[in-house]
Design an enzyme around this catalytic site. Structure first.
Site, mmCIF file in Angstrom:
data_model
loop_
_atom_site.group_PDB
_atom_site.id
_atom_site.type_symbol
_atom_site.label_atom_id
_atom_site.label_comp_id
_atom_site.label_asym_id
_atom_site.label_seq_id
_atom_site.Cartn_x
_atom_site.Cartn_y
_atom_site.Cartn_z
ATOM 1 N N ASP A 1 34.389 21.419 -1.884
ATOM 2 C CA ASP A 1 34.216 22.255 -3.077
ATOM 3 C C ASP A 1 35.107 23.491 -2.997
ATOM 4 O O ASP A 1 35.728 23.897 -3.986
ATOM 5 C CB ASP A 1 32.739 22.615 -3.313
ATOM 6 C CG ASP A 1 31.953 22.809 -2.031
ATOM 7 O OD1 ASP A 1 32.552 22.676 -0.952
ATOM 8 O OD2 ASP A 1 30.749 23.098 -2.102
ATOM 9 N N ASP B 1 41.337 11.276 -3.037
ATOM 10 C CA ASP B 1 41.692 10.778 -4.369
ATOM 11 C C ASP B 1 41.628 11.922 -5.381
ATOM 12 O O ASP B 1 42.573 12.197 -6.128
ATOM 13 C CB ASP B 1 40.677 9.680 -4.731
ATOM 14 C CG ASP B 1 41.014 8.953 -6.012
ATOM 15 O OD1 ASP B 1 42.122 9.151 -6.540
ATOM 16 O OD2 ASP B 1 40.153 8.182 -6.485
ATOM 17 N N TYR C 1 34.269 4.128 -1.397
ATOM 18 C CA TYR C 1 34.808 3.102 -2.298
ATOM 19 C C TYR C 1 34.640 1.691 -1.726
ATOM 20 O O TYR C 1 34.787 0.701 -2.431
ATOM 21 C CB TYR C 1 36.297 3.355 -2.593
ATOM 22 C CG TYR C 1 36.573 4.611 -3.410
ATOM 23 C CD1 TYR C 1 35.548 5.345 -3.987
ATOM 24 C CD2 TYR C 1 37.871 5.060 -3.600
ATOM 25 C CE1 TYR C 1 35.798 6.490 -4.713
ATOM 26 C CE2 TYR C 1 38.128 6.206 -4.340
ATOM 27 C CZ TYR C 1 37.085 6.921 -4.885
ATOM 28 O OH TYR C 1 37.347 8.058 -5.610
ATOM 29 N N ASP D 1 44.894 14.204 -7.033
ATOM 30 C CA ASP D 1 45.101 14.197 -8.486
ATOM 31 C C ASP D 1 45.079 15.624 -9.029
ATOM 32 O O ASP D 1 45.870 15.972 -9.901
ATOM 33 C CB ASP D 1 44.026 13.367 -9.193
ATOM 34 C CG ASP D 1 44.529 11.977 -9.533
ATOM 35 O OD1 ASP D 1 45.426 11.492 -8.808
ATOM 36 O OD2 ASP D 1 44.055 11.394 -10.516
ATOM 37 N N LYS E 1 32.748 17.500 3.854
ATOM 38 C CA LYS E 1 31.524 18.075 3.278
ATOM 39 C C LYS E 1 30.499 18.063 4.410
ATOM 40 O O LYS E 1 29.418 17.470 4.314
ATOM 41 C CB LYS E 1 31.088 17.232 2.066
ATOM 42 C CG LYS E 1 29.974 17.831 1.239
ATOM 43 C CD LYS E 1 30.387 19.048 0.437
ATOM 44 C CE LYS E 1 29.179 19.643 -0.270
ATOM 45 N NZ LYS E 1 29.438 20.981 -0.814
#
Ligand code: NAD
Length: 353
Positions: free
Chosen positions: A220, A244, A141, A248, A188
């Site tokens: 994943d 993030d 980000y 959520d 990852k």
């Protein structure tokens, strides 16, 4: 103890739930003999309306002089024109950056009284109590990006330094030590170089916290494990984007967005505390907002910035007692049951303190 709390109500339901939190913290101060001073400032859409700036310098000064920041929510349809030069959300990002708030803590807990309200089978949701620790001021980000207005390609970059990973990993390991002593690090590492650095660094930091059991999950796989074995997790640490998305995803476990608190911290005790939800313009001004996410954020403020663990636990117990007594705001009510207003719910929590 004496403490100064910067209070930034913001937009939509922000001012409604913040006002109740100030009453709640005032009740705590009275019950426990503390002196809290609340200093209010503008942020978000209302700050744009009044000053043209979503984060006025006066607000930053109020926060700098405070021990912690309590924030409602920012944004709403009035300011959502994407072509506008200033957006309310800039106020929030500006605060996080200005104060270097690198660790975002988001607890997700299920309540026995609300299990029927959640989208997963009740037996999967028994005893879910997860603390997400998300890196907040770096990663993809904040990496270099190329945006092409009318072109056919663009890119974002993800960069992490060892020290950035170390500081958030330390927060996560320390949190796990104070809880059930389990940490799951999400990455990852099978594909991304930054995530291999992430994993190596977390493994190295683990040497200082041998009492904590460390697990690694690829992001994943983590999305599935969160839904199939949510109660097996204690603390989960992840980079900015993965944290993030996963936090959520996990928020649905609690039954309503209105239930979830957050804290954004740096290395000292200073922090910004806000509910996970936004300004909820669809219910603003109707007395329907669930104040639990905001109240639990106030409890986190007491716990992390003021080291008042007993007082924080008292707020959490008062919320549990209110739910156990059957009170529900509209977002968590079962069909056929009557709901109570923000005010009624808040007053009962304060009485239960
Ligand atoms: P939202 O979280 O405001 O609302 C999503 C849904 O959840 C709505 O139906 C809302 O009524 C409900 N809801 C949220 N909080 C609730 C509560 N406390 N009690 C009961 N119901 C609640 O998300 P959105 O609708 O996508 O965004 C609305 C505005 O808020 C946008 O301008 C967005 O940019 C902003 N936003 C701000 C923040 C923040 O300030 N941290 C976070 C998310 C969104």
């Amino acid at each position: 103890m004496k403490a100064t709390i910067a209070v930034l109500p913001g937009d939509g339901i922000g001012p409604e739930v913040v006002a109740k939190s100030v009453e709640l913290l005032s009740a705590i101060a009275e019950n426990y003999g503390h002196e809290f001073t609340f200093v209010e400032g503008l942020i978000g859409g209302i700050a744009i309306d009044e000053t043209g700036d979503p984060l006025p310098a006066e607000t930053v000064a109020i926060c700098e002089a405070a021990d912690a920041i309590l924030l409602g929510a920012v944004g709403g349809p009035k300011w959502s024109d994407p072509t506008a030069t200033v957006q309310p959300e800039r106020g929030l990002l500006g605060l996080r950056q200005h104060f270097g708030l690198f660790a975002n803590l988001r607890p997700v807990k299920t309540y026995p009284a609300l299990l029927e309200h959640a989208p997963l089978r009740a037996e999967l949701l028994q005893d879910v109590d997860i603390l997400f620790v998300r890196e907040l001021v770096s990663g993809i980000y904040f990496g270099e990006r190329q945006e092409q207005g009318d072109g056919d390609s663009s890119y974002d970059t993800m960069a992490y330094s060892r020290s950035e990973v170390e500081q958030v990993a330390n927060v996560a390991f320390r949190a796990a030590q104070g809880r059930r002593k389990k940490l799951c690090s999400v990455d990852k590492a099978n594909v991304l170089a930054t995530m291999r650095l992430w994993r190596r660094t977390v493994v190295d930091v683990h040497d200082e916290y041998e009492d904590v059991e460390l697990e690694h999950l690829l992001v994943d796989a983590a999305t599935m494990h969160l839904l199939t074995r949510p109660s097996s997790f204690d603390v989960i640490v992840a980079g900015n984007m993965f944290g993030d998305i996963l936090s959520d995803e996990a928020s649905v476990l609690a039954g309503s967005l209105g239930m979830l608190p957050s804290a954004s911290l740096r290395a000292d005790k200073f922090g910004l505390y806000e509910p996970v939800h936004g300004s909820a313009p669809d219910i603003a001004g109707q007395g329907k907002a669930n104040p639990i996410g905001m109240f639990l954020s106030a409890a986190m403020l007491l716990r992390y910035s003021l080291q008042l663990e007993g007082e924080a636990s008292a707020i959490e117990a008062a919320i549990d007692a209110t739910l156990d007594a059957g009170l529900r705001t509209a977002d968590i009510v079962s069909s056929g049951q009557a709901s109570v207003s923000t005010d009624e719910f808040a007053v009962t929590v304060i009485q239960n303190l």
